[in-house]
Structures are given as C-alpha cells and as structure tokens.
Design an enzyme around this catalytic site. Structure first.
Site, PDB file in Angstrom:
ATOM      1  N   LYS A 178       0.860  -1.179   0.000  1.00 41.51           N
ATOM      2  CA  LYS A 178       0.000   0.000   0.000  1.00 41.51           C
ATOM      3  C   LYS A 178       0.898   1.232   0.000  1.00 41.51           C
ATOM      4  O   LYS A 178       1.401   1.665   1.034  1.00 41.51           O
ATOM      5  CB  LYS A 178      -0.932   0.057   1.212  1.00 41.51           C
ATOM      6  CG  LYS A 178      -2.035   1.141   1.037  1.00 41.51           C
ATOM      7  CD  LYS A 178      -2.421   1.831   2.313  1.00 41.51           C
ATOM      8  CE  LYS A 178      -1.611   3.049   2.619  1.00 41.51           C
ATOM      9  NZ  LYS A 178      -1.784   4.206   1.703  1.00 41.51           N
ATOM     10  N   GLU A 253       9.126   1.951  11.188  1.00 45.33           N
ATOM     11  CA  GLU A 253      10.151   3.000  11.059  1.00 45.33           C
ATOM     12  C   GLU A 253       9.374   4.300  11.045  1.00 45.33           C
ATOM     13  O   GLU A 253       8.701   4.621  10.074  1.00 45.33           O
ATOM     14  CB  GLU A 253      10.971   2.787   9.783  1.00 45.33           C
ATOM     15  CG  GLU A 253      12.241   3.626   9.748  1.00 45.33           C
ATOM     16  CD  GLU A 253      12.047   4.932   9.035  1.00 45.33           C
ATOM     17  OE1 GLU A 253      11.803   5.943   9.747  1.00 45.33           O
ATOM     18  OE2 GLU A 253      12.112   4.968   7.809  1.00 45.33           O
ATOM     19  N   CYS A 287      12.788  11.358   7.831  1.00 48.11           N
ATOM     20  CA  CYS A 287      12.558  11.105   9.254  1.00 48.11           C
ATOM     21  C   CYS A 287      13.839  11.114  10.057  1.00 48.11           C
ATOM     22  O   CYS A 287      13.820  11.375  11.266  1.00 48.11           O
ATOM     23  CB  CYS A 287      11.816   9.782   9.432  1.00 48.11           C
ATOM     24  SG  CYS A 287      12.466   8.450   8.427  1.00 48.11           S
ATOM     25  N   GLU A 387       8.632  16.764  15.523  1.00 50.13           N
ATOM     26  CA  GLU A 387       9.116  16.568  14.162  1.00 50.13           C
ATOM     27  C   GLU A 387       8.375  17.527  13.237  1.00 50.13           C
ATOM     28  O   GLU A 387       7.149  17.499  13.155  1.00 50.13           O
ATOM     29  CB  GLU A 387       8.891  15.119  13.721  1.00 50.13           C
ATOM     30  CG  GLU A 387       9.453  14.827  12.340  1.00 50.13           C
ATOM     31  CD  GLU A 387       9.279  13.374  11.934  1.00 50.13           C
ATOM     32  OE1 GLU A 387      10.222  12.804  11.368  1.00 50.13           O
ATOM     33  OE2 GLU A 387       8.199  12.814  12.191  1.00 50.13           O
TER      34      GLU A 387
END
Length: 481
Positions: A178, A253, A287, A387
C-alpha cells in the site's frame, strides 16, 4: 500508465493483484496534486476492503510455492528487478518530481539510485546468507514469515518501496503493497517493473488507497502475517493497535528529531554547512534528518554565521530546473504543518536567523517553504521536540559534553544522530551514549547495508541489508536434526 510532464492527466485507476492489472475506474478517485503548481496532476483509485481481500488471498495462494523457491531463483528475480529500474530510471525520476516536487537532479542522483541500491544489497545478502545452520544435533532454520503487508510513505517513495519489497522477496515472502496515495505514480511504475520482471502471480500485489481504509484492512487482516510500515509515529501506533488482535509481527520505522552534536574540536567551517544541507535534504522531509544542531555555547555566533551562509546557497524553485536544490513541500497538509511550526518557533522566542513564514522571494504559488534556521533554542521549545518534516533547523547551545549528550537524548525519538569531532575515539564514545538506532560520525557515505531503525517512539525492528532480510524470517529450532 498515462503519464506526461505537461498538462495532460496522469490518471491511473489500476490496481495490481494476482499477476494482472485490475481496472477500478468505478472506484472513488483520489486526486494527486503537483506541489509545485498546486494543480491536480491526475487521479488514482481508492482501493476498498474487497480489493484488500483479493490481494491478500492472492498472496496467500502464492506463498506456498514461492516460499519453497530456490535462492538462485530469487536472486535472478531481484537481478531482473534491478535491471528494469535502472533501464527506467528517468521515468521514475520524472514521476517523483511531479508527484512530490523533488528537484530533478536530486531525483536522478539520490532517490532512484538509493532505490536501486536496496535491491542490489539484498542480492548481495542472498549470495552468502545461511538459511539453515547446524550445531551439535540441532538445526536452526530461517523461514519466510508469510504474507507481508508493506505500507510506505510519500517522502522517499521508490526508496521506501524497495527497502521493504526487496528483502521480503529475498526471504521468500509474498507481498501486498500500500503506497502513499500522495505520491503513488512511482509505485505504479514499480508494479510494472515487478510484472515485467516475471514475479509469479500473487507474489507482489499493489492496492492504492487511504490508510483509513486499505491500511486498516491490511493491519487487522487475519491472513497477513507481518506489517512493515514507514510513516508518522501516530500512523505506526494505529497500525500496531489494529495488528495486535491477530498477534502479527509489526516492524515500524517512524518519526525522528535527530541531533547533530558538534564537539568543540569539530571542523565547524565545513561541518556546519554540511549539517544545514543534511537537515534540509529532500526539503527536510526525511525522518532521520539531523534537524537539531547542538553546538558549544562559546561558538554560537560563529555557527549562526556559517548556517546563514549555507542557507544562502540553497536555490529554491522549479523542481524541473536542474539548478534547483530545494523544491516544494510535497503536499498541502505538510506545507501547513511547516508554516505552523515556524510560527510556533517565533512565538516561543527562538531567534530567527534566516527564513521564516511564507513563500520564498520570487515565488507566487506552490507549496514552497523558506529554508529556516532558529538559534538560541532550548529543549523545552516545541520546535526542539516536535518533528517538523520541512526545511527547518534549530541550533541549541550547550555548556559541556555531558550536557550535549543529555540534550541529544532529550526527545521521545531515537532514529538517527550525528557526531562531529576531530578525535575518533571521542566521537565513538559520544556515539555510544546516544539513544538512536543509527549514528553517523563526520558525515560518512550512506550505506544500504547499515541497519536502520529506531529507539523509543521512532519504532522497532530494522531495515536494510541482512538485518532487513531477517525481519521477514521466522526462526525454527529443529532439535535432534
């Protein structure tokens, strides 16, 4: 797939299930927006629960035979996949430029080669990996875990796909992918590669759509043995919660707020510029980007001047221009997030030394953010903790090495970290104290075989190389072998 680099539509309403393309023209459409122009590029199909059922059933049927395939056969398949990506590298680069605004030269020189490198790395692992080892009347067998659902993000679309699909295929697992609905065209091109490479029917399946529908259905599906997701920490939590009922393996992750620790003996003249570029690479949409620069308080003014000079060399603009270094933020929601966090930093009293709110000079439309650096930041500020996922760097001063380590670890995340020092032993000592899954000393070259994954809320499990392969394997002990 109907693709173009002009104003024609990139509509592609196909899903790839059980070795063939399925037209889903009747399905709801998901618009894909070009972030540089803010215009609709095309549409992809929003897959349904029924599509997930078909794809999982196909993967389950294929697993019995593919799990027994020889290592040589899997190596040959991966070699064909690698060759086809290499042959279609420009198509992939153009797709990535249009779907997420990556500058064309960065797409050609980083996105696509890194995707290829993950395939090559698994070929190299397979050439020596022992799936069966023996010791004193016992055998340890490493066996493919089963049907794997792979959920990939929009920020490194091809790279993230190959980082998951290649080890899954190498292990003998079957796959339902996906991809992100925000950058889906490189995934559809990859499905064409898998088909043309001769992947057996059902070994690789692609269902596009939203996380709320397709991602949720895969996460909770009783016939899915493993989920691997790269995405936000929030998305990883939702997947893990849905997967818990069927006790499937979950590899995550997730987010990061990586520190870049400059010890007092570091090469500041070259290192600060490299740190700024590393933090803002891919428009800061990585990230593991080192977006917290920790520097001795006595060197703060010097670091500020070096950071301002480095940002001045970043050309922001049309991603199709080979001179462009930074393109737009990949989508409207993320652009809004970046603007909100820049405003938050100003409100919190951080010292804005360059960049700020709004579009860069000379740009009137598109999701372009100004490369932004805050200084005199403290760990209590949200810009130091959350973040941002954009070209925003914070500079945090410290008094001594112990405080630097404490600040570096003062985060809910633990994905990546950097250390800069002229003394290798000192750098290694500090690296050993940092709570992160991957630490870089003095900006080494990227390695596709270095285990990658997080501590704390940056996730669990590891990707890349042999560690990535082993996430897709079960361990069986055969006693009295």
């Amino acid at each position: 797939m109907t693709m173009a680099t002009d104003n024609r539509s990139w509509d592609d309403m196909r899903l790839y299930i059980d070795g063939r393309w399925h037209d889903r023209s009747e399905a709801p459409k998901i618009a894909v927006v070009n972030p540089g122009s803010e215009t609709v590029l095309g549409h992809v199909a929003a897959g349904s629960q029924a599509d997930v059922e078909l794809a999982v059933a196909a993967a389950r049927r294929a697993f019995d035979q593919f799990s027994q395939s020889t290592v040589a056969a899997r190596i040959a398949l991966l070699e064909r996949i690698q060759a086809l990506i290499e042959a279609r590298a420009e198509q992939f680069a153009q797709a990535i430029v249009n779907e997420m605004g990556t500058p064309i030269e960065f797409a050609r020189n980083a996105h696509v080669p890194a995707g290829i490198a993950h395939v090559r790395a698994q070929i190299e692992v397979l050439q020596t990996y022992e799936f069966l080892s023996r010791k004193e009347g016992m055998a340890i067998s490493k066996e493919p875990i089963g049907v794997c659902a792979l959920i990939t993000p929009w920020n490194w679309p091809l790279y993230q796909i190959t980082a998951k699909v290649a080890p899954a295929i190498a292990s003998g697992c079957t796959v339902v992918l996906k991809p992100s609905e925000l950058s889906p065209y490189s995934a559809l091109l990859f499905a064409e590669v898998m088909h043309d490479a001769g992947a057996p029917a059902g070994v690789f399946n692609l269902v596009s759509g939203t996380g709320e529908v397709v991602g949720a259905a895969l996460s909770s599906h009783p016939e899915v043995d493993m989920i691997s997701i790269t995405g936000s920490t929030r998305a990883g939590v939702l997947v893990a919660q849905a997967a818990a009922v069927t006790v499937k393996r979950v590899v995550q992750e997730l987010g990061g707020k990586s520190p870049n620790v400059f010890l007092d003996d570091a090469d500041f003249k070259n290192g600060v510029a490299k740190g700024v570029l590393s933090g803002m690479r891919n428009a800061g949409q990585s990230c593991s980007a080192p977006t917290r620069m920790l520097v001795p308080a006595s060197r703060l003014a010097e670091v500020e001047a070096l950071a301002i000079a480095a940002v001045a060399d970043i050309t922001v603009g049309d991603p199709n221009d080979v001179k462009t270094i930074m393109g737009p933020i990949a989508n409207a929601a993320q652009y809004a997030r970046v603007q909100t966090m820049i405003a938050r930093g100003i409100e919190e009293g951080a010292k804005l030394i360059c960049g700020g709110l709004g579009l860069p000079d000379g740009l009137e439309h598109g999701y372009f953010a100004r490369p932004t650096v805050f200084s005199e930041v403290t760990s209590s500020m949200q810009v130091a903790q959350q973040e941002i996922f954009g070209p925003v760097l914070v500079i945090i001063p410290y008094q001594d090495e112990a405080e630097a380590i404490a600040i570096a670890n003062d985060t809910i995340y633990g994905l990546g970290a950097h250390v800069q020092s002229a003394d290798p032993e000192r750098a290694r000592r500090v690296a050993g104290r940092l709570r992160a899954g991957q630490v870089h000393i003095n900006y080494p070259a990227w390695r596709s075989d270095a285990p990658f994954g997080g501590y704390k809320r940056s996730g669990n499990g590891r990707e890349y190389g042999v560690h990535g392969l082993e996430e897709y394997l079960e361990t069986k002990a055969i006693v009295g072998y």
